[in-house]
Motif scaffolding. Structure first.
Motif, mmCIF file in Angstrom:
data_model
loop_
_atom_site.group_PDB
_atom_site.id
_atom_site.type_symbol
_atom_site.label_atom_id
_atom_site.label_comp_id
_atom_site.label_asym_id
_atom_site.label_seq_id
_atom_site.Cartn_x
_atom_site.Cartn_y
_atom_site.Cartn_z
ATOM 1 N N SER A 11 0.834 -1.202 0.000
ATOM 2 C CA SER A 11 0.000 0.000 0.000
ATOM 3 C C SER A 11 0.869 1.253 0.000
ATOM 4 O O SER A 11 0.477 2.279 -0.546
ATOM 5 C CB SER A 11 -0.994 -0.005 1.158
ATOM 6 N N TYR A 12 2.069 1.157 0.566
ATOM 7 C CA TYR A 12 2.980 2.302 0.484
ATOM 8 C C TYR A 12 3.355 2.586 -0.970
ATOM 9 O O TYR A 12 3.288 3.726 -1.436
ATOM 10 C CB TYR A 12 4.239 2.047 1.311
ATOM 11 N N PHE A 13 3.724 1.545 -1.708
ATOM 12 C CA PHE A 13 4.092 1.735 -3.118
ATOM 13 C C PHE A 13 2.898 2.251 -3.910
ATOM 14 O O PHE A 13 3.022 3.126 -4.758
ATOM 15 C CB PHE A 13 4.578 0.417 -3.727
ATOM 16 N N ARG A 14 1.749 1.674 -3.612
ATOM 17 C CA ARG A 14 0.539 2.053 -4.325
ATOM 18 C C ARG A 14 0.213 3.530 -4.077
ATOM 19 O O ARG A 14 -0.102 4.273 -4.994
ATOM 20 C CB ARG A 14 -0.602 1.148 -3.864
ATOM 21 N N GLU A 15 0.318 3.929 -2.820
ATOM 22 C CA GLU A 15 0.023 5.322 -2.487
ATOM 23 C C GLU A 15 0.982 6.277 -3.195
ATOM 24 O O GLU A 15 0.584 7.340 -3.638
ATOM 25 C CB GLU A 15 0.116 5.541 -0.970
ATOM 26 N N SER A 16 2.256 5.866 -3.299
ATOM 27 C CA SER A 16 3.215 6.753 -3.959
ATOM 28 C C SER A 16 2.853 6.988 -5.412
ATOM 29 O O SER A 16 3.239 7.988 -5.997
ATOM 30 C CB SER A 16 4.623 6.153 -3.935
ATOM 31 N N GLU A 20 -3.166 12.506 -6.811
ATOM 32 C CA GLU A 20 -4.053 13.180 -7.764
ATOM 33 C C GLU A 20 -3.270 13.851 -8.880
ATOM 34 O O GLU A 20 -3.636 13.802 -10.041
ATOM 35 C CB GLU A 20 -4.909 14.215 -7.032
ATOM 36 N N LYS A 21 -2.185 14.497 -8.497
ATOM 37 C CA LYS A 21 -1.369 15.137 -9.528
ATOM 38 C C LYS A 21 -0.263 14.175 -9.945
ATOM 39 O O LYS A 21 0.351 13.532 -9.094
ATOM 40 C CB LYS A 21 -0.719 16.411 -8.977
ATOM 41 N N ILE A 22 -0.020 14.130 -11.250
ATOM 42 C CA ILE A 22 1.028 13.226 -11.728
ATOM 43 C C ILE A 22 2.388 13.655 -11.205
ATOM 44 O O ILE A 22 3.248 12.833 -10.902
ATOM 45 C CB ILE A 22 1.016 13.177 -13.271
ATOM 46 N N SER A 23 2.573 14.967 -11.055
ATOM 47 C CA SER A 23 3.890 15.456 -10.622
ATOM 48 C C SER A 23 4.214 15.005 -9.205
ATOM 49 O O SER A 23 5.370 15.027 -8.789
ATOM 50 C CB SER A 23 3.930 16.976 -10.709
ATOM 51 N N GLU A 24 3.205 14.580 -8.454
ATOM 52 C CA GLU A 24 3.475 14.148 -7.092
ATOM 53 C C GLU A 24 3.718 12.652 -6.980
ATOM 54 O O GLU A 24 4.012 12.142 -5.914
ATOM 55 C CB GLU A 24 2.311 14.549 -6.184
ATOM 56 N N CYS A 25 3.544 11.940 -8.095
ATOM 57 C CA CYS A 25 3.772 10.500 -8.058
ATOM 58 C C CYS A 25 5.272 10.222 -8.113
ATOM 59 O O CYS A 25 6.033 10.968 -8.730
ATOM 60 C CB CYS A 25 3.093 9.822 -9.232
ATOM 61 N N LEU A 26 5.664 9.145 -7.474
ATOM 62 C CA LEU A 26 7.093 8.830 -7.424
ATOM 63 C C LEU A 26 7.288 7.328 -7.564
ATOM 64 O O LEU A 26 6.651 6.539 -6.875
ATOM 65 C CB LEU A 26 7.667 9.300 -6.078
ATOM 66 N N ARG A 27 8.157 6.942 -8.473
ATOM 67 C CA ARG A 27 8.525 5.527 -8.556
ATOM 68 C C ARG A 27 9.540 5.253 -7.465
ATOM 69 O O ARG A 27 10.355 6.107 -7.135
ATOM 70 C CB ARG A 27 9.138 5.206 -9.921
ATOM 71 N N SER A 28 9.492 4.065 -6.933
ATOM 72 C CA SER A 28 10.293 3.803 -5.736
ATOM 73 C C SER A 28 11.786 3.930 -6.003
ATOM 74 O O SER A 28 12.557 4.219 -5.101
ATOM 75 C CB SER A 28 9.979 2.428 -5.188
#
Lengths: 275, 398
Positions: A11-16, A20-28
């Motif tokens: 769920s941590y990876f999923r949450e990352s 909502e904004k793509i710019s806030e997403c992060l690959r591990s």
């Protein structure tokens, strides 16, 4: 493959990856969304094969591909497709998976069909009227840490692009004459066999597409696409979907497909030229 | 993202071509000189064939030969009915029945012969009639009492136990009686709490725990989590490194970056990097006579059902996530260079990375740039370089 992750880790990876904004997403591992993992490549490292490649991915997965060429007498009863199916032999083995494994057979078929469909209508493997080259492509995946099809297709591509064939010195028209083709003792030539590469694209929501997903991304993705790409910005069929988890898997918006095609078309040539 | 991110980096090794084959040839030559596999195998077979009519002297000899001999997985250890299989060995289903015809004409079904095979690479050990193979893989964890480790649950057994993978020779056990129950409750020893076991800890969960006891020469390991610092792990990611990169220390829990990142260096090579909520100072400030009382209430609060929940803290922002990834990569860099991982080294690599950011990135723009740098660090050559710089820096300091 199938590394066990804890629920909280997943769920941590999923949450990352589902902000909502793509710019806030992060690959591990901090990669860009369209970036592939770094590869170490050892081209033509086997001396007794016509072509070979060893690719080591960043996560430790290692692929060894070798290609051997043999002469085969054509069976006149076969049509073109049947003949090609006999000319191309793929043997994929992954030590963790047994030979009847569904995933393994699916990967093997997908690679074979990709090559066969590209060879249809060309006579690249034809030596004379009666004889053809038969290819034996052996693939071994060691220390398999994530779904290896993407890596395998890159290795097969670079192998087939460096496979050397013997040069024919006898006549190539032997319909009337009973003659076994003769080859030059040491001279070899390169026949470029067209081979598409496969991109694994993981889908998260409606917007986010990840190229070359790592194991934790596979296990948390909504769905995954297998997209074949061949030189000159062409995405070719068949496109497949594949799932690696039960928890998060769901359907996806068909508009994502066209986005994925655009993405693959935009990065395809750079990947091919890097190999 | 900057437009010039490389989509695929490929490091080509072309020159190795000749070397590999040369090495192989040399290796083969060495093998032929040093070991004679074929002959030793034959000896084994002969020994086994003779099995039945070995006199006492020969028996001792045989034992000496078997012991201290390296055995690979799948090797036939012994073919006999006298011996029992111990750790890391298995027997095949087929039993060879010897039918001996005696002079009377009756057919007796003789003793069943069992083939004992090895399941790991190791050295054979024999205690009376028990044959077992001791694993010689140095990469496996040897438990010691009091070690702070991280384990992953792989099995919930019916006997009030969880089985944990701790990167060791065998699975470790965590008993229901050695964990804190939610709410600080005492255990009612009935069927109900056995049924509740799966609600507390599930397969796949990562547990921060301590080795309570080691029995049967390291093969039977008991764990416990009877302290507030142990328990289920949340809000972060796991990195696995080689054994030996982590040394036993007084503390294995370290805080970095203004206490926002918690790193647990498990003795078994599992490392947990996670987000730590800033501690609320108000409770800890007023010490004195009240401290004992507050401590007791804290235990009750902290051991509520929350400690076994699967839900992560919803307040982890992008910055913290980048930090977590950064520390994961730092650990990977240290492991890649085979450097022992400790608090000091993690800090100094962190500083090196900051300077790397400025050297190669060019722009000291912190907002989006840090994301770019992360992947740059995944490059093996960069990793090697950072390791080299670190070692040089340590040498300078002496």
């Amino acid at each position: 493959m199938n590394t066990l992750f804890s629920t909280t880790e997943k769920s941590y990876f999923r949450e990352s990856l589902t902000k909502e904004k793509i710019s806030e997403c992060l690959r591990s591992d901090g990669r860009d969304f369209k970036q592939l993992r770094t590869l170490e490549s050892y081209p033509s490292f086997l001396n007794n094969c016509n072509g070979s490649t060893r690719l080591v991915s960043q996560d430790g997965t290692e692929t060894i591909v070798s290609c051997k060429v043999q002469l085969m007498e054509n069976d006149s009863k076969l049509n073109e497709l049947e003949l090609l199916n006999r000319l191309i032999n793929i043997d994929l083995s992954i030590p963790d998976l047994d030979n009847s494994n569904k995933l393994l057979n699916q990967m093997e078929d997908s690679i074979k069909n990709n090559i066969v469909s590209q060879l249809q209508g060309t006579d690249k493997l034809k030596v004379t009227q009666k004889y053809s080259f038969q290819l034996f492509i052996d693939i071994l995946v060691i220390n398999c840490n994530s779904y290896p099809l993407g890596l395998i297709s890159l290795a097969v591509y670079s192998t087939l692009n460096s496979t050397l064939f013997p040069v024919l010195i006898s006549q190539d028209d032997d319909l009337l004459v009973e003659q076994v083709p003769q080859f030059h003792d040491y001279d070899l030539k390169l026949i470029k066999i067209p081979c598409p590469i496969t991109f694994v694209v993981a889908i998260f929501g409606d917007d986010l597409l990840l190229v070359d997903p790592s194991e934790e991304e596979l296990q948390t993705a909504d769905n995954c696409l297998l997209i074949n790409y061949i030189e000159d910005k062409k995405v070719i069929g068949p496109i497949r979907t594949i799932q690696f988890n039960d928890e998060y898997t769901k359907g996806f918006n068909p508009l994502v497909l066209s986005k994925a095609f655009e993405l693959v078309e935009s990065i395809g040539d750079e990947v091919l030229s890097a190999l | 993202m900057s437009s010039n991110t490389k989509i695929l980096t490929v490091i080509k090794h072309i020159d190795n071509n000749v070397n590999i084959t040369d090495n192989l040839k040399n290796f083969n030559a060495n093998v032929n000189e040093d070991y004679d596999f074929s002959s030793s195998d034959e000896e084994d077979v002969n020994m086994e064939e003779k099995d039945s009519d070995i006199s006492d002297d020969e028996d001792e000899l045989e034992n000496k030969k078997l012991i201290n001999q390296i055995i690979s997985p799948g090797d036939l250890v012994i073919k006999s009915s006298e011996y029992m299989k111990g750790h890391n060995t298995y027997t095949t289903q087929e039993h060879f029945e010897k039918s001996n015809t005696t002079e009377d004409g009756n057919t007796k079904s003789g003793e069943e012969e069992l083939n004992i095979y090895s399941s790991t690479l190791g050295v054979l050990s024999k205690i009376n009639k028990l044959i077992s193979v001791t694993n010689i893989n140095k990469n496996l964890y040897q438990a010691e009492i009091g070690d702070h480790i991280i384990g992953q649950i792989v099995e919930v057994t019916s006997a009030k136990k969880w089985k944990l993978n701790i990167n060791g020779n065998n699975l470790a056990t965590l008993q229901l009686s050695s964990i804190n129950l939610p709410g600080g409750l005492l255990r009612r020893k009935n069927e109900q709490d056995e049924l509740n076991m799966k609600q507390l800890l599930k397969v796949g969960d990562l547990i921060n725990c301590e080795v309570q006891g080691v029995h049967a020469s390291g093969n039977d390991i008991n764990l416990h989590t009877r302290s507030l610092k142990y328990g289920k792990l949340r809000n972060g990611a796991l990195v696995k490194v080689k054994m030996g990169l982590i040394q036993r220390k007084k503390t294995h829990t370290h805080f970095f970056n203004n206490n926002s990142i918690k790193i647990i260096l498990g003795c078994n090579g599992f490392i947990w990097v996670s987000y730590e909520r800033a501690p609320i100072d108000s409770v800890t400030k007023d010490k004195g006579s009240e401290s004992i009382k507050t401590d007791i209430t804290r235990i009750e609060q902290d051991t509520s059902f929350e400690i076994y929940s699967d839900i992560n803290d919803p307040n982890i922002d992008l910055k913290t996530r980048i930090l977590i990834s950064k520390y994961v990569i730092i650990i990977k860099i240290l492991a890649f260079n085979n450097l022992v991982i400790n608090e000091q080294r993690i800090n100094s690599v962190y500083e090196l990375i900051l300077s790397y950011n400025r050297n190669s990135g060019g722009m000291p723009n912190n907002s989006g740039n840090s994301k770019d740098v992360l992947f740059l660090l995944n490059d093996p050559e960069v990793m090697k370089d950072i390791g080299y710089q670190l070692v040089q820096g340590e040498k300078m300091r002496g």
